[in-house]
Design a protein around this motif. Sequence first.
Motif, PDB file in Angstrom:
ATOM      1  N   UNK A   3       5.219   4.013 -10.270  1.00  0.00           N
ATOM      2  CA  UNK A   3       5.835   4.759  -9.172  1.00  0.00           C
ATOM      3  C   UNK A   3       4.819   5.050  -8.068  1.00  0.00           C
ATOM      4  N   UNK A   4       3.610   5.399  -8.460  1.00  0.00           N
ATOM      5  CA  UNK A   4       2.568   5.665  -7.464  1.00  0.00           C
ATOM      6  C   UNK A   4       2.225   4.394  -6.685  1.00  0.00           C
ATOM      7  N   UNK A   5       2.129   3.290  -7.386  1.00  0.00           N
ATOM      8  CA  UNK A   5       1.813   2.021  -6.731  1.00  0.00           C
ATOM      9  C   UNK A   5       2.931   1.625  -5.767  1.00  0.00           C
ATOM     10  N   UNK A   6       4.183   1.776  -6.183  1.00  0.00           N
ATOM     11  CA  UNK A   6       5.293   1.414  -5.290  1.00  0.00           C
ATOM     12  C   UNK A   6       5.363   2.349  -4.086  1.00  0.00           C
ATOM     13  N   UNK A   7       5.013   3.610  -4.255  1.00  0.00           N
ATOM     14  CA  UNK A   7       4.990   4.543  -3.140  1.00  0.00           C
ATOM     15  C   UNK A   7       3.939   4.135  -2.112  1.00  0.00           C
ATOM     16  N   UNK A   8       2.756   3.780  -2.579  1.00  0.00           N
ATOM     17  CA  UNK A   8       1.687   3.329  -1.682  1.00  0.00           C
ATOM     18  C   UNK A   8       2.078   2.018  -1.011  1.00  0.00           C
ATOM     19  N   UNK A   9       2.635   1.095  -1.775  1.00  0.00           N
ATOM     20  CA  UNK A   9       3.037  -0.195  -1.229  1.00  0.00           C
ATOM     21  C   UNK A   9       4.098  -0.016  -0.145  1.00  0.00           C
ATOM     22  N   UNK A  10       5.105   0.828  -0.406  1.00  0.00           N
ATOM     23  CA  UNK A  10       6.163   1.056   0.579  1.00  0.00           C
ATOM     24  C   UNK A  10       5.618   1.762   1.818  1.00  0.00           C
ATOM     25  N   UNK A  11       4.706   2.693   1.627  1.00  0.00           N
ATOM     26  CA  UNK A  11       4.078   3.364   2.771  1.00  0.00           C
ATOM     27  C   UNK A  11       3.305   2.385   3.632  1.00  0.00           C
TER      28      UNK A  11
END
Length: 117
Positions: A3-11
């Motif tokens: 979830x943290x990785x996808x949040x950073x990727x989407x940002x």
Amino acid sequence: MSRMISLIYNGWNIYVRLAIPEKHHEAITSRPLLLSGIGRQAKHSDKKTITVTSMHGKANKLAKAYHRLSTLFNELKEIAPQLTLDECWNHLLQKIVDYFEKKSRGSDPPGMFLPAG
């Protein structure tokens, strides 16, 4: 962790789309492109200025992207005190959507040439 990785990727995707709205860039190509610059902050009479010097081969493209981001964030900085956090995000995302709407206005609306009946 995912979830943290996808949040950073989407940002990062939102940031890159604001900088270069004409084309989708994958993270593997956009990070070296946008993170290759060296920034220097100067302060004069309570005004801070950040100068970014890029050694990348596409420095002209980067200058336009940095100018676009600077204009957008200066605009947001002026109106942000009146906005909630959600309204700030909506403003940023609306800028991305506006580009796609402007781009699609030149094409025919869906279903315009579909046979009736």
